[in-house]
Design a protein around this motif. Structure first.
Motif, PDB file in Angstrom:
ATOM      1  N   TYR A 124       2.770   7.937  -6.178  1.00  0.00           N
ATOM      2  CA  TYR A 124       2.632   9.164  -5.379  1.00  0.00           C
ATOM      3  C   TYR A 124       2.399   8.816  -3.911  1.00  0.00           C
ATOM      4  O   TYR A 124       3.008   9.400  -3.013  1.00  0.00           O
ATOM      5  CB  TYR A 124       1.479  10.012  -5.919  1.00  0.00           C
ATOM      6  N   GLU A 125       1.507   7.849  -3.664  1.00  0.00           N
ATOM      7  CA  GLU A 125       1.196   7.448  -2.288  1.00  0.00           C
ATOM      8  C   GLU A 125       2.434   6.876  -1.590  1.00  0.00           C
ATOM      9  O   GLU A 125       2.625   7.075  -0.384  1.00  0.00           O
ATOM     10  CB  GLU A 125       0.062   6.419  -2.279  1.00  0.00           C
ATOM     11  N   GLN A 128       4.604   9.754  -0.535  1.00  0.00           N
ATOM     12  CA  GLN A 128       3.961  10.460   0.569  1.00  0.00           C
ATOM     13  C   GLN A 128       4.123   9.697   1.875  1.00  0.00           C
ATOM     14  O   GLN A 128       4.396  10.278   2.931  1.00  0.00           O
ATOM     15  CB  GLN A 128       2.466  10.649   0.263  1.00  0.00           C
TER      16      GLN A 128
END
Length: 412
Positions: A124-125, A128
């Motif tokens: 996810y990071e 992002q």
């Protein structure tokens, strides 16, 4: 404080070189203010001839295709090939190509399982970070599409990313995203060798096909000779290198005219030619089952752009896109491929027929006519006389030019 060379103006750099006055004047004359920031240590512009393929037909749409090259006969060959394909209905394509460019973060001396766990935990990071790095790309509908950790060899691994680059080639965008993602891997910083895009283009393969009536080639035997010659380049790398170079003669001339990176295109192409483990020709040829058509197919990874990169600073590239009819990026890629297949056909036809040198010598005669001072209306008649001379050299060119001018003066 003395300026460094790259900090000087183009005129100041030329002054430092102590050039002869006439040479200096020519360099200054060809300078373009808009290009001074495109390259470091800018001196002047270097011009190459631009021609075009007239009425190339792709998916029933005619295109006028700009080409930039210094090599004689390349544009003539591409036009000849395109004309032959037009007899068979022009080029056809299937599907829509993807504007996908890859990137890598390279790891060495790494424990693969440990790194894989880290990638999974931080997926996810990673996505992002990519969006925060290039928000403008996401606004255009592009962005990071996938990540995959790949074991390379031993204790080497590559984090492979795929980025939708929208209408741009995307080199700068991918590198910017990679640098942002790299920060997430700070615990592995000592094992990171670098972060850089890849020009391999595995996800950006484009294909076109075309066919030519065998009657336009001289009959079935002539068409079959072309197929046999093409098949030779599937088993002999030495022949394949030269055949692929001939493809890129035309293809890269279009890529250059459109302000794109022809070096990246050729590197990806040669890698693709080696994908089976042996370097092979990039095109495929066959005679149709009814023996009526010679059929060609060409697939290649193509990462091109309509915006971004040097295109914004190259007025000629923008003009050439307009000349081409401002096609979509997908159409542009397929046009580029069609010129490559046209060039391939012309070369194969020449080699299997009269030989490649015949065409080259005709162009050499034209260049020689120009070099000995032939005027515009003298170039064609002088070159024709040169091709019939015992030798195409400067001595004969000057002699024949003198005879041509003497004859013209007598007629007048």
């Amino acid at each position: 404080m003395t300026k460094k060379f790259y900090e000087l103006t183009p005129e100041e750099r030329l002054d430092l070189l102590n050039l002869p006055e006439e040479l200096m004047a020519r360099f200054v004359k060809d300078q373009e203010v808009a290009h001074q920031d495109l390259v470091e240590n800018y001196l002047t512009d270097f011009a190459l001839p631009e021609g075009m393929v007239r009425h190339l037909v792709l998916d029933n749409q005619p295109y006028q295709v700009p080409m930039v090259t210094e090599e004689p006969s390349v544009i003539a060959a591409a036009n000849n090939g395109a004309r032959l394909f037009k007899m068979g209905g022009g080029f056809k394509s299937a599907g829509t190509s993807q504007a996908i460019l890859g990137g890598q973060i390279l790891f060495e001396h790494i424990g693969f399982e440990q790194l894989q766990s880290f990638v999974t935990a931080n997926e996810y990071e990673i996505f992002q970070a990519a969006e925060e790095a290039k928000p403008s790309l996401y606004r255009r509908g592009g962005g990071l599409r996938s990540i995959n950790l790949r074991h390379v060899s031993g204790h080497r691994a590559s984090l492979d990313i795929l980025v939708d680059t929208s209408q741009s080639m995307g080199a700068n965008a991918v590198n910017t995203i990679l640098e942002s993602i790299r920060l997430i891997f700070e615990p592995f910083d000592d094992q990171i060798l670098g972060a850089i895009l890849t020009n391999a283009g595995h996800q950006s393969v484009v294909s076109v096909t075309g066919r030519v009536p065998v009657t336009a080639l001289g009959g079935f035997d002539a068409a079959q000779r072309i197929v046999d010659l093409a098949d030779f380049a599937k088993v002999d790398p030495d022949r394949a290198v030269t055949e692929n170079k001939g493809i890129f003669n035309g293809l890269s001339a279009v890529v250059l005219a459109l302000g794109n990176d022809w070096r990246a295109v050729e590197a990806a192409g040669h890698a693709y030619a080696s994908r089976t483990g042996q370097y092979q020709a990039l095109t495929n040829w066959r005679v149709s089952d009814d023996h009526e058509f010679l059929e060609g197919e060409f697939s290649l990874p193509l990462n091109l752009g309509r915006v971004g990169g040097a295109i914004a600073g190259l007025t000629k590239a923008q003009d050439n896109l307009a000349l081409l009819g401002n096609p979509t990026l997908d159409e542009m890629k397929k046009i580029v491929l069609s010129v490559g297949l046209s060039s391939n056909l012309a070369a194969l036809k020449a080699i299997a027929g009269e030989g490649i040198q015949a065409g080259h010598m005709r162009m050499q005669a034209r260049l020689l006519a120009i070099s000995v001072g032939a005027k515009t209306d003298e170039i064609v008649p002088l070159s024709k006389k040169l091709t019939k001379a015992p030798a195409i050299n400067e001595e004969n060119a000057k002699k024949l030019l003198g005879e041509l001018r003497h004859h013209e003066s007598e007629v007048k």
